[in-house]
Motif scaffolding. Structure first.
Motif, mmCIF file in Angstrom:
data_model
loop_
_atom_site.group_PDB
_atom_site.id
_atom_site.type_symbol
_atom_site.label_atom_id
_atom_site.label_comp_id
_atom_site.label_asym_id
_atom_site.label_seq_id
_atom_site.Cartn_x
_atom_site.Cartn_y
_atom_site.Cartn_z
ATOM 1 N N PRO A 65 0.831 -1.201 0.000
ATOM 2 C CA PRO A 65 0.000 0.000 0.000
ATOM 3 C C PRO A 65 0.872 1.261 0.000
ATOM 4 C CG PRO A 65 -0.678 -1.512 1.735
ATOM 5 C CD PRO A 65 0.590 -2.042 1.163
ATOM 6 N N GLN A 66 0.508 2.214 -0.819
ATOM 7 C CA GLN A 66 1.231 3.480 -0.897
ATOM 8 C C GLN A 66 0.272 4.591 -0.536
ATOM 9 O OE1 GLN A 66 2.529 3.622 -4.947
ATOM 10 N NE2 GLN A 66 4.165 2.142 -4.629
ATOM 11 N N LEU A 67 0.827 5.716 -0.147
ATOM 12 C CA LEU A 67 -0.007 6.857 0.235
ATOM 13 C C LEU A 67 -0.935 7.249 -0.914
ATOM 14 C CD1 LEU A 67 -0.639 9.144 2.299
ATOM 15 C CD2 LEU A 67 1.050 10.498 1.057
ATOM 16 N N SER A 72 -6.388 7.719 -2.902
ATOM 17 C CA SER A 72 -7.328 7.604 -4.018
ATOM 18 C C SER A 72 -8.517 6.731 -3.637
ATOM 19 C CB SER A 72 -6.607 7.012 -5.230
ATOM 20 O OG SER A 72 -7.502 6.787 -6.282
ATOM 21 N N ILE A 73 -8.245 5.599 -3.003
ATOM 22 C CA ILE A 73 -9.322 4.701 -2.580
ATOM 23 C C ILE A 73 -10.205 5.388 -1.545
ATOM 24 C CG2 ILE A 73 -9.776 2.557 -1.328
ATOM 25 C CD1 ILE A 73 -7.208 1.458 -2.731
ATOM 26 N N THR A 74 -9.577 6.089 -0.602
ATOM 27 C CA THR A 74 -10.344 6.786 0.440
ATOM 28 C C THR A 74 -11.178 7.910 -0.153
ATOM 29 O OG1 THR A 74 -8.565 6.265 1.983
ATOM 30 C CG2 THR A 74 -10.165 7.902 2.698
ATOM 31 N N HIS A 75 -10.659 8.596 -1.169
ATOM 32 C CA HIS A 75 -11.429 9.657 -1.828
ATOM 33 C C HIS A 75 -12.701 9.082 -2.447
ATOM 34 C CE1 HIS A 75 -11.916 13.592 -3.707
ATOM 35 N NE2 HIS A 75 -12.202 12.957 -4.830
ATOM 36 N N THR A 146 5.029 16.479 -9.147
ATOM 37 C CA THR A 146 6.181 15.605 -8.950
ATOM 38 C C THR A 146 5.878 14.648 -7.805
ATOM 39 O OG1 THR A 146 7.292 17.049 -7.370
ATOM 40 C CG2 THR A 146 7.741 17.442 -9.720
ATOM 41 N N ILE A 147 6.615 13.561 -7.748
ATOM 42 C CA ILE A 147 6.361 12.548 -6.713
ATOM 43 C C ILE A 147 6.508 13.156 -5.323
ATOM 44 C CG2 ILE A 147 7.211 10.376 -5.724
ATOM 45 C CD1 ILE A 147 5.661 10.011 -8.292
ATOM 46 N N LYS A 148 7.545 13.947 -5.120
ATOM 47 C CA LYS A 148 7.757 14.572 -3.807
ATOM 48 C C LYS A 148 6.595 15.498 -3.451
ATOM 49 C CE LYS A 148 11.026 17.331 -1.179
ATOM 50 N NZ LYS A 148 12.262 18.100 -1.209
ATOM 51 N N GLU A 149 6.127 16.286 -4.411
ATOM 52 C CA GLU A 149 5.013 17.204 -4.157
ATOM 53 C C GLU A 149 3.697 16.452 -3.953
ATOM 54 O OE1 GLU A 149 6.534 21.099 -6.685
ATOM 55 O OE2 GLU A 149 5.406 19.518 -7.707
ATOM 56 N N VAL A 150 3.494 15.358 -4.664
ATOM 57 C CA VAL A 150 2.270 14.563 -4.497
ATOM 58 C C VAL A 150 2.206 14.010 -3.079
ATOM 59 C CG1 VAL A 150 1.136 12.426 -5.209
ATOM 60 C CG2 VAL A 150 1.941 14.018 -6.939
ATOM 61 N N TYR A 151 3.349 13.500 -2.596
ATOM 62 C CA TYR A 151 3.370 12.966 -1.229
ATOM 63 C C TYR A 151 3.226 14.073 -0.188
ATOM 64 C CZ TYR A 151 4.196 8.073 -2.150
ATOM 65 O OH TYR A 151 4.034 6.763 -2.516
ATOM 66 N N SER A 152 3.907 15.205 -0.393
ATOM 67 C CA SER A 152 3.810 16.280 0.602
ATOM 68 C C SER A 152 2.404 16.878 0.633
ATOM 69 C CB SER A 152 4.859 17.366 0.332
ATOM 70 O OG SER A 152 4.616 17.998 -0.905
ATOM 71 N N THR A 153 1.769 17.027 -0.524
ATOM 72 C CA THR A 153 0.392 17.537 -0.515
ATOM 73 C C THR A 153 -0.565 16.502 0.050
ATOM 74 O OG1 THR A 153 0.050 16.839 -2.816
ATOM 75 C CG2 THR A 153 0.728 19.132 -2.443
ATOM 76 N N GLY A 154 -0.239 15.205 -0.103
ATOM 77 C CA GLY A 154 -1.071 14.155 0.479
ATOM 78 C C GLY A 154 -1.066 14.218 2.002
#
Length: 171
Positions: A65-67, A72-75, A146-154
């Motif tokens: 499982p990834q963030l 996405s599933i939770t949304h 970017t991957i880093k921004e996707v994770y930080s915004t998550g």
């Protein structure tokens, strides 16, 4: 008859061109072989694969499982929960004999922890879906991809949705 003439013409051209640099085109022969079905009457797909000793595909069990996937599933789940809330509210308004104030006065008899849990259960899907929707709008603008921004915004979205849900709970 025409196919036989064409086939003979192709063979002659092929034989004549073998003395030159190579054949102009290759003639292919297609042989159709009858194939017997391997399954037995009444046998399911899984039974047939077990009989043939084929391994079962691991499907989702091989992925960690990834963030991004969990958000996405939770949304999607919070969207379904909100749709369920709206449906229940609408059907309740149509079918129940009393107006909403009658049912709200019934909630006053609940203990404080139970009422807080109930309000948070209603508030969190709304907060999560709304804040994550804003995050998706930024993605539509081409921001934070970017991957880093996707994770930080998550992670930021999780924090903000928790704060918003807590704020709605304690109203």
């Amino acid at each position: 008859m025409a196919s036989l003439i064409l086939r003979n013409a192709c063979r002659r051209t092929l034989l004549q061109s073998q003395n030159s640099a190579g054949p102009l085109f290759a003639v292919r022969t297609v042989v159709l072989k009858p194939v017997q079905p391997d399954n037995r009457p009444g046998e399911s797909h899984d039974d047939r694969n077990a009989r043939l000793q084929r391994p079962q595909s691991p499907h989702l069990t091989i992925y960690a499982p990834q963030l991004t996937s969990m958000l996405s599933i939770t949304h999607r789940m919070t969207g379904m929960a909100l749709a369920g809330y709206a449906t229940m509210l609408g059907l309740g308004a149509l079918a129940l004999p009393h107006d909403a104030t009658h049912y709200l006065t019934m909630l006053e008899g609940l203990s404080a922890p139970t009422l807080i849990a109930l309000k948070f259960t209603l508030a969190y899907p709304f907060a999560f879906h709304s804040v994550n929707g804003v995050r998706h709008l930024f993605w539509d603008l081409g921001k934070f991809l970017t991957i880093k921004e996707v994770y930080s915004t998550g992670y930021t979205m999780l924090l903000i949705s928790g704060v918003v849900a807590a704020g709605l709970t304690f109203l």
